[in-house]
Design a protein around this motif. Structure first.
Motif, PDB file in Angstrom:
ATOM      1  N   ASP A  54       0.813  -1.215   0.000  1.00  0.00           N
ATOM      2  CA  ASP A  54       0.000   0.000   0.000  1.00  0.00           C
ATOM      3  C   ASP A  54       0.849   1.267   0.000  1.00  0.00           C
ATOM      4  O   ASP A  54       0.386   2.321   0.400  1.00  0.00           O
ATOM      5  CB  ASP A  54      -0.929   0.005   1.224  1.00  0.00           C
ATOM      6  N   ASN A  55       2.091   1.156  -0.415  1.00  0.00           N
ATOM      7  CA  ASN A  55       2.973   2.311  -0.439  1.00  0.00           C
ATOM      8  C   ASN A  55       3.606   2.391  -1.821  1.00  0.00           C
ATOM      9  O   ASN A  55       4.473   1.584  -2.161  1.00  0.00           O
ATOM     10  CB  ASN A  55       4.044   2.146   0.656  1.00  0.00           C
ATOM     11  N   ASP A  56       3.170   3.351  -2.631  1.00  0.00           N
ATOM     12  CA  ASP A  56       3.646   3.431  -4.012  1.00  0.00           C
ATOM     13  C   ASP A  56       5.141   3.666  -4.093  1.00  0.00           C
ATOM     14  O   ASP A  56       5.823   3.110  -4.963  1.00  0.00           O
ATOM     15  CB  ASP A  56       2.901   4.552  -4.750  1.00  0.00           C
ATOM     16  N   LEU A  57       5.670   4.515  -3.192  1.00  0.00           N
ATOM     17  CA  LEU A  57       7.107   4.789  -3.209  1.00  0.00           C
ATOM     18  C   LEU A  57       7.905   3.534  -2.871  1.00  0.00           C
ATOM     19  O   LEU A  57       8.904   3.215  -3.518  1.00  0.00           O
ATOM     20  CB  LEU A  57       7.436   5.905  -2.214  1.00  0.00           C
ATOM     21  N   MET A  58       7.451   2.823  -1.848  1.00  0.00           N
ATOM     22  CA  MET A  58       8.147   1.597  -1.467  1.00  0.00           C
ATOM     23  C   MET A  58       8.053   0.560  -2.586  1.00  0.00           C
ATOM     24  O   MET A  58       9.016  -0.142  -2.885  1.00  0.00           O
ATOM     25  CB  MET A  58       7.540   1.038  -0.170  1.00  0.00           C
ATOM     26  N   GLN A  59       6.884   0.478  -3.212  1.00  0.00           N
ATOM     27  CA  GLN A  59       6.700  -0.480  -4.294  1.00  0.00           C
ATOM     28  C   GLN A  59       7.642  -0.180  -5.456  1.00  0.00           C
ATOM     29  O   GLN A  59       8.258  -1.088  -6.028  1.00  0.00           O
ATOM     30  CB  GLN A  59       5.246  -0.446  -4.779  1.00  0.00           C
ATOM     31  N   GLN A  60       7.783   1.100  -5.807  1.00  0.00           N
ATOM     32  CA  GLN A  60       8.690   1.471  -6.885  1.00  0.00           C
ATOM     33  C   GLN A  60      10.129   1.155  -6.522  1.00  0.00           C
ATOM     34  O   GLN A  60      10.904   0.653  -7.347  1.00  0.00           O
ATOM     35  CB  GLN A  60       8.553   2.970  -7.194  1.00  0.00           C
ATOM     36  N   TRP A  61      10.483   1.415  -5.269  1.00  0.00           N
ATOM     37  CA  TRP A  61      11.847   1.144  -4.823  1.00  0.00           C
ATOM     38  C   TRP A  61      12.142  -0.353  -4.855  1.00  0.00           C
ATOM     39  O   TRP A  61      13.200  -0.785  -5.312  1.00  0.00           O
ATOM     40  CB  TRP A  61      12.042   1.700  -3.408  1.00  0.00           C
ATOM     41  N   VAL A  62      11.196  -1.170  -4.401  1.00  0.00           N
ATOM     42  CA  VAL A  62      11.363  -2.634  -4.430  1.00  0.00           C
ATOM     43  C   VAL A  62      11.494  -3.113  -5.872  1.00  0.00           C
ATOM     44  O   VAL A  62      12.329  -3.978  -6.172  1.00  0.00           O
ATOM     45  CB  VAL A  62      10.173  -3.325  -3.719  1.00  0.00           C
ATOM     46  N   ASN A  63      10.698  -2.542  -6.778  1.00  0.00           N
ATOM     47  CA  ASN A  63      10.801  -2.925  -8.193  1.00  0.00           C
ATOM     48  C   ASN A  63      12.172  -2.587  -8.756  1.00  0.00           C
ATOM     49  O   ASN A  63      12.732  -3.346  -9.558  1.00  0.00           O
ATOM     50  CB  ASN A  63       9.712  -2.221  -9.010  1.00  0.00           C
ATOM     51  N   ASP A  64      12.715  -1.447  -8.350  1.00  0.00           N
ATOM     52  CA  ASP A  64      14.056  -1.058  -8.804  1.00  0.00           C
ATOM     53  C   ASP A  64      15.111  -2.058  -8.323  1.00  0.00           C
ATOM     54  O   ASP A  64      16.028  -2.424  -9.073  1.00  0.00           O
ATOM     55  CB  ASP A  64      14.405   0.342  -8.299  1.00  0.00           C
ATOM     56  N   VAL A  65      14.973  -2.488  -7.075  1.00  0.00           N
ATOM     57  CA  VAL A  65      15.923  -3.472  -6.525  1.00  0.00           C
ATOM     58  C   VAL A  65      15.825  -4.781  -7.297  1.00  0.00           C
ATOM     59  O   VAL A  65      16.836  -5.390  -7.661  1.00  0.00           O
ATOM     60  CB  VAL A  65      15.648  -3.714  -5.020  1.00  0.00           C
ATOM     61  N   ARG A  66      14.587  -5.214  -7.534  1.00  0.00           N
ATOM     62  CA  ARG A  66      14.390  -6.463  -8.282  1.00  0.00           C
ATOM     63  C   ARG A  66      14.997  -6.355  -9.681  1.00  0.00           C
ATOM     64  O   ARG A  66      15.690  -7.269 -10.148  1.00  0.00           O
ATOM     65  CB  ARG A  66      12.893  -6.750  -8.382  1.00  0.00           C
ATOM     66  N   ASP A  67      14.764  -5.220 -10.366  1.00  0.00           N
ATOM     67  CA  ASP A  67      15.279  -5.052 -11.728  1.00  0.00           C
ATOM     68  C   ASP A  67      16.796  -5.065 -11.773  1.00  0.00           C
ATOM     69  O   ASP A  67      17.385  -5.648 -12.690  1.00  0.00           O
ATOM     70  CB  ASP A  67      14.749  -3.742 -12.325  1.00  0.00           C
ATOM     71  N   VAL A  68      17.425  -4.455 -10.782  1.00  0.00           N
ATOM     72  CA  VAL A  68      18.889  -4.425 -10.793  1.00  0.00           C
ATOM     73  C   VAL A  68      19.456  -5.813 -10.489  1.00  0.00           C
ATOM     74  O   VAL A  68      20.512  -6.199 -11.001  1.00  0.00           O
ATOM     75  CB  VAL A  68      19.433  -3.361  -9.818  1.00  0.00           C
ATOM     76  N   ALA A  69      18.750  -6.591  -9.679  1.00  0.00           N
ATOM     77  CA  ALA A  69      19.175  -7.971  -9.418  1.00  0.00           C
ATOM     78  C   ALA A  69      19.073  -8.794 -10.698  1.00  0.00           C
ATOM     79  O   ALA A  69      19.990  -9.560 -11.036  1.00  0.00           O
ATOM     80  CB  ALA A  69      18.325  -8.585  -8.306  1.00  0.00           C
ATOM     81  N   GLY A 492       1.818 -12.343 -10.714  1.00  0.00           N
ATOM     82  CA  GLY A 492       3.000 -12.685 -11.500  1.00  0.00           C
ATOM     83  C   GLY A 492       3.304 -11.661 -12.575  1.00  0.00           C
ATOM     84  O   GLY A 492       4.460 -11.354 -12.868  1.00  0.00           O
ATOM     85  N   ARG A 493       2.256 -11.100 -13.168  1.00  0.00           N
ATOM     86  CA  ARG A 493       2.465 -10.069 -14.188  1.00  0.00           C
ATOM     87  C   ARG A 493       2.984  -8.785 -13.557  1.00  0.00           C
ATOM     88  O   ARG A 493       3.856  -8.117 -14.125  1.00  0.00           O
ATOM     89  CB  ARG A 493       1.160  -9.814 -14.941  1.00  0.00           C
ATOM     90  N   GLU A 494       2.466  -8.437 -12.384  1.00  0.00           N
ATOM     91  CA  GLU A 494       2.966  -7.249 -11.689  1.00  0.00           C
ATOM     92  C   GLU A 494       4.444  -7.392 -11.352  1.00  0.00           C
ATOM     93  O   GLU A 494       5.193  -6.418 -11.377  1.00  0.00           O
ATOM     94  CB  GLU A 494       2.165  -7.014 -10.410  1.00  0.00           C
ATOM     95  N   GLU A 495       4.850  -8.609 -11.042  1.00  0.00           N
ATOM     96  CA  GLU A 495       6.239  -8.864 -10.627  1.00  0.00           C
ATOM     97  C   GLU A 495       7.144  -9.170 -11.814  1.00  0.00           C
ATOM     98  O   GLU A 495       8.286  -9.583 -11.616  1.00  0.00           O
ATOM     99  CB  GLU A 495       6.279 -10.056  -9.663  1.00  0.00           C
ATOM    100  N   ILE A 496       6.636  -8.987 -13.060  1.00  0.00           N
ATOM    101  CA  ILE A 496       7.301  -9.415 -14.303  1.00  0.00           C
ATOM    102  C   ILE A 496       7.868 -10.834 -14.148  1.00  0.00           C
ATOM    103  O   ILE A 496       8.943 -11.157 -14.630  1.00  0.00           O
ATOM    104  CB  ILE A 496       8.385  -8.421 -14.801  1.00  0.00           C
ATOM    105  N   PHE A 497       7.076 -11.667 -13.484  1.00  0.00           N
ATOM    106  CA  PHE A 497       7.474 -13.054 -13.212  1.00  0.00           C
ATOM    107  C   PHE A 497       7.018 -13.978 -14.325  1.00  0.00           C
ATOM    108  O   PHE A 497       7.710 -14.931 -14.680  1.00  0.00           O
ATOM    109  CB  PHE A 497       6.858 -13.485 -11.874  1.00  0.00           C
ATOM    110  N   LEU A 498       5.831 -13.697 -14.928  1.00  0.00           N
ATOM    111  CA  LEU A 498       5.286 -14.614 -15.928  1.00  0.00           C
ATOM    112  C   LEU A 498       4.396 -13.879 -16.911  1.00  0.00           C
ATOM    113  O   LEU A 498       3.933 -12.770 -16.652  1.00  0.00           O
ATOM    114  CB  LEU A 498       4.513 -15.756 -15.261  1.00  0.00           C
ATOM    115  N   GLU A 499       4.166 -14.534 -18.021  1.00  0.00           N
ATOM    116  CA  GLU A 499       3.188 -14.083 -19.009  1.00  0.00           C
ATOM    117  C   GLU A 499       2.529 -15.313 -19.628  1.00  0.00           C
ATOM    118  O   GLU A 499       3.171 -16.355 -19.793  1.00  0.00           O
ATOM    119  CB  GLU A 499       3.830 -13.250 -20.119  1.00  0.00           C
ATOM    120  N   ILE A 500       1.251 -15.170 -19.955  1.00  0.00           N
ATOM    121  CA  ILE A 500       0.494 -16.229 -20.614  1.00  0.00           C
ATOM    122  C   ILE A 500       0.107 -15.747 -22.008  1.00  0.00           C
ATOM    123  O   ILE A 500      -0.356 -14.615 -22.171  1.00  0.00           O
ATOM    124  CB  ILE A 500      -0.801 -16.580 -19.840  1.00  0.00           C
TER     125      ILE A 500
END
Length: 919
Positions: A54-69, A492-500
């Protein structure tokens, strides 16, 4: 999910430095620095992952961490892939690639520092506190209605109510815990309320209390709630309730309940910690005292009472769902208007029998006009309405997902790749999870062992459902509820984990992320040429489409087209880890498949492969699973398997015409765990078998007597072997089978062929639980040896295994046998079962034993027998079973028969009409 991504990359970099040092020379210091910076990020990413919802800033930051990994993983894997693929990785080319990867690593490190700086600049830590309270408060409000207020529009589950009522009102000397376990929205709380307010329950207990616990619980609040409900304090004490210390509160409650027959309901318990901190408050009290809890986690229920059997309410039937839907949508009317009948039924079917979904859908449509146009609009977006548009369903289902550890989240999301309503084979699922690298090592446990634990935990948490069980009770297939699958796909789509991919052009061009790492093809074959644009990020590609009903000419044209498109995959997806082409119509594989050197899983099951596999497959040195089962036209396996040194599962079996495999070199496969079928060959004596020290499952066909001796003598080295099948060539005979007693982990044993002398009981594996014999031509006294096997749970006596007229099971024989199958014992005429033989028998199969006259009298009083299956027996045998012996077996819940019912009816037409237990 970012937590898992970072953890896996850190481990991968550590392994890379150890195993690929020759490739890393020149950039190893930079890789160490990069790994350390990612490790530092791990220290706070877990907390951020939990708070992002429920925190857009935190969500964006977590996505950035995931992308860099993910970017780190791609850079390193791309470099290693190029280095391994280039035979001329010499003094000229190596510096160029080292310089390039060094620059990319520096760029990633700069991004990591920027991301860390943004976290502070955004003030994410400060803003994240208290986030998620809105969702939790709404859930608490929905759940905390008075337990005395029951919902009007419910469906009475008579069997569930009766079973739980029996448990609640039983008179046991110590306090027991009765648990209701199931997925979110199944109606656990509704059922518990029904019981709480049942007159039999009210009259049985001296006092009752109902407490809503939730994930974020307060021990003091729970104790105060129970104290208030049961009136444990007098008026004066109640006035100073808030001032009492927590331990004093617990003590007073305990003392009060000691003199009462009480019922305390703990609704929505999430963790074992809840029980641990409350258990001391619940004494044994008067005889019959109970604590009842509702939970989504079976482990929590068993932790509270290890001797109890948690009750799992069933989902609603189609008729029950429709009835509940009508009550909600039409305010008590029990049927649909004719013009809305089909639409209504179709929408209710999408709820999958989940009461919450049916109630919410009915409530939604009760506020809409009762026109076909309006209902069509809802139906077109039914998935959105059920998972996104309705806060209550989304919040309740998401709560279960958010409670999962990061590695279990990945395992759960992976199930979103599979088609709707499909049964997923657990072995295949486990192999796929391992190939994906979701699971971190746990001590000496194998990755497959860790994966099986994860599977069981998802079952216990009611995130997936058990489909089919093996004869010995192991889970063979699992399923996922439609709404949880929808959740897995959307998350899964939000996490760019999967696509169908369903083949819809609009979907392909507008909604599919090019960064998604796993893709499932559910569409026609000619729709996936567009996958090329996903090449840089793609790690897994799974095909689930089927096209069997085409004529031969069209099939040939289709196959050629498919193979042309598949070349796109082989040439461009260099970082692919999983390629599952089960059922895809391919005749041959090109040499370019050898370029997929990162591949861990290659599924070619049920393909049309006709030619020999290309020699380039020897390049797949990271391959862990190679599945060639039911590739019906494949004639020969190339002798390159020995190069796949990380191979763990080699699956070759095809009925009647398996590909030639006896010529293979196998001495390098020390990691191999599963080899359920292979032809006998020189590999047995050339160090192949002796070096397979990780082997768990082994099946060898076409053995000679001398080869059997070699195999048995090698068993002492295979300390982890659990399943062994040995099939002789015709005219051969098994030698004396000694030496298996060393195999302490061997549980399943299968012999196809004549046995000269059956081993004595002490010469069998000590923990043998399943024994299968075919064409054994056992001696008459062999049964006396088998019946003394102390741990045997399942015995299969197949065609030619026992050729004598009489067979005797003596008193107290087969002490643990639960399943007995007699197949094609053509000479067996008299079967005698003495009293107390097979005291635990549950399932008996008698299949085409043509001379057998009747079921033994000794089985007629076997109260443990739950299922009796009769296949292809003479009409007279079944006639006796249905008449003279029928009432002798009335205690057996299930009696199945496949004998011609018409033939029996001609003998005694008035009998089978009145025997509904036979089918």
């Amino acid at each position: 999910m970012a937590e898992l991504a970072v953890s896996l990359v850190v481990e991968k970099l550590t392994n890379l430095l150890a195993q690929q040092a020759s490739y890393m020379d020149g950039v190893s210091r930079k890789i160490v620095q990069l790994r350390n910076e990612l490790r530092w990020m791990q220290s706070f990413i877990k907390d951020a992952d939990m708070k992002q919802e429920d925190n857009d800033l935190m969500q964006q930051w977590v996505n950035d961490v995931r992308d860099v990994a993910y970017e780190t993983e791609e850079v390193i894997e791309t470099y290693v892939s190029k280095a391994a693929a280039r035979s001329t990785f010499d003094l000229v080319t190596k510096p160029f690639y080292l310089y390039k990867v060094g620059k990319e690593i520096e760029s990633i490190r700069m991004r990591i520092r920027e991301i860390s700086g943004r976290r502070n600049a955004y003030g994410v830590e400060r803003n994240s506190r208290g986030e998620g309270r809105g969702v939790n408060e709404r859930l608490r409000w929905w759940r905390q209605l008075s337990p005395h207020v029951e919902e009007d529009d419910i469906i009475e589950l008579v069997e569930d109510t009766k079973a739980l009522l029996t448990q609640l009102t039983s008179m046991e000397s110590r306090r027991r815990v009765v648990s209701v376990v199931g997925m979110g929205g199944l109606g656990k709380t509704t059922l518990a309320k029904r019981l709480y307010n049942h007159n039999d329950v009210k009259n049985h207990f001296d006092c009752r209390a109902w407490i809503y616990v939730s994930k974020e619980f307060s021990r003091r609040d729970i104790l105060q709630g129970i104290v208030t409900d049961v009136n444990a304090l007098n008026r004066v004490e109640m006035e100073v309730l808030e001032k009492l210390k927590e331990e004093d509160l617990l003590k007073k409650l305990h003392e009060f309940l000691e003199e009462q027959r009480y019922l305390v309901v703990l609704d929505d318990v999430w963790s074992m910690e809840v029980w641990d901190c409350l258990e001391k408050a619940f004494p044994s009290g008067k005889i019959g005292s109970k604590v009842m809890l509702t939970t989504r986690n079976k482990e929590v229920a068993l932790h509270a009472d290890g001797e109890g059997i948690p009750h799992e309410p069933r989902i609603l039937t189609e008729n029950e769902s429709l009835q509940l839907f009508c009550k909600k949508a039409f305010h008590g009317i029990n049927s649909l208007p004719r013009e809305l009948n089909k639409l209504g039924k179709d929408m209710v079917m999408r709820c999958g029998g989940l009461p919450l979904a049916v109630v919410v859908l009915g409530g939604l449509l009760s506020r809409k006009s009762k026109s076909t146009e309006e209902w069509h609009r809802v139906f077109r977006n039914i998935t959105w309405h059920l998972t996104k548009g309705q806060d209550r369903i989304a919040a309740i289902l998401s709560l279960s997902y958010n409670d999962l550890p990061s590695h279990l989240k990945s395992c759960f999301l992976y199930l979103g790749l599979f088609p709707e309503d499909v049964s997923v084979q657990t072995k295949k699922l486990i192999h796929l999870w391992v190939a994906e690298g979701f699971l971190l090592q746990e001590g000496e446990e194998t990755a497959e062992g860790v994966a099986e634990k994860c599977l069981n935990e998802l079952i216990d948490r009611c995130m997936i459902q058990v489909g089919r069980l093996s004869s010995l009770g192991r889970v063979k297939t699992v399923r996922i509820h439609d709404l949880l699958r929808d959740l897995a796909i959307s998350q899964g789509r939000e996490e760019i984990f999967l696509e169908i991919h369903h083949g819809n052009k609009a979907e392909r061009s507008e909604t599919i992320s090019t960064k998604s790492r796993r893709h499932a093809i559910h569409s026609r074959y000619d729709r996936y040429v567009f996958l090329k644009k996903f090449a840089p990020h793609l790690r897994s590609l799974l095909f689930f489409n089927r096209e069997y009903n085409v004529d031969v000419e069209r099939k040939r044209m289709k196959i050629g087209f498919i193979e042309k498109k598949l070349n796109v995959i082989y040439k461009n997806f260099k970082l692919l880890r999983v390629l599952d082409m089960e059922g895809v119509r391919v005749v041959s594989l090109p040499d370019t498949i050898g370029s997929l050197i990162q591949l861990r899983y290659l599924g070619l099951q049920k393909t049309n492969l006709e030619e020999e596999l290309p020699l380039s497959m020897g390049n797949l040195q990271n391959l862990q699973t190679l599945d060639l089962r039911y590739s019906c036209f494949l004639k020969r396996i190339p002798n390159v398997i020995w190069k796949m040194v990380h191979l763990r599962h080699l699956l070759l079996y095809t009925p009647f015409d398996s590909p030639e495999s006896g010529h293979l070199r196998m001495d390098t496969l020390c990691n191999l765990q599963s080899l359920p079928y292979i032809e006998a060959g020189n590999w047995i004596n050339n160090g192949g078998l002796a070096n397979m020290t990780s082997l768990r499952q082994l099946g060898i066909d076409g053995l000679s007597r001398e080869q059997v001796t070699s195999v048995i003598s090698t068993m002492e080295r295979l300390q982890d072997i659990q399943s062994l099948s040995l099939l002789l060539t015709e005219q051969e005979m098994f030698p004396i089978l000694t030496g298996l007693s060393y195999c302490e982990h061997l549980q399943k044993l299968c012999f196809y062929g004549r046995i000269e002398k059956l081993p004595d009981p002490q010469e069998f594996p000590p923990n043998l639980i399943k024994l299968t014999l075919y064409n054994s031509e056992l001696q008459r006294d062999s049964i006396t040896k088998l019946e003394r096997l102390p741990n045997l749970e399942m015995l299969v006596l197949g065609d030619g295994s026992y050729n004598w007229r009489e067979m005797v099971f003596t008193s107290e024989s087969f002490p643990k046998l639960e399943i007995l199958k007699l197949h094609l014992l053509k000479e067996l005429g008299d079967w005698i079962v003495e009293e107390k033989a097979m005291p635990k028998l549950k399932h008996l199969v008698i299949n085409r034993c043509e001379k057998l006259k009747q079921i033994p009298d000794g089985l007629k009083l076997a109260t443990t027998l739950k299922e009796l299956e009769i296949v292809g027996m003479p009409v007279e045998f079944e006639y006796r079973l249905r008449t003279k012996d029928f009432f002798e077996f009335k205690h057996t819940p299930s009696i199945k028969s496949t004998t011609d019912m018409l033939a029996i009816g001609n003998l005694i037409p008035q009998v089978y009409i009145f025997l509904p237990t036979f089918y």
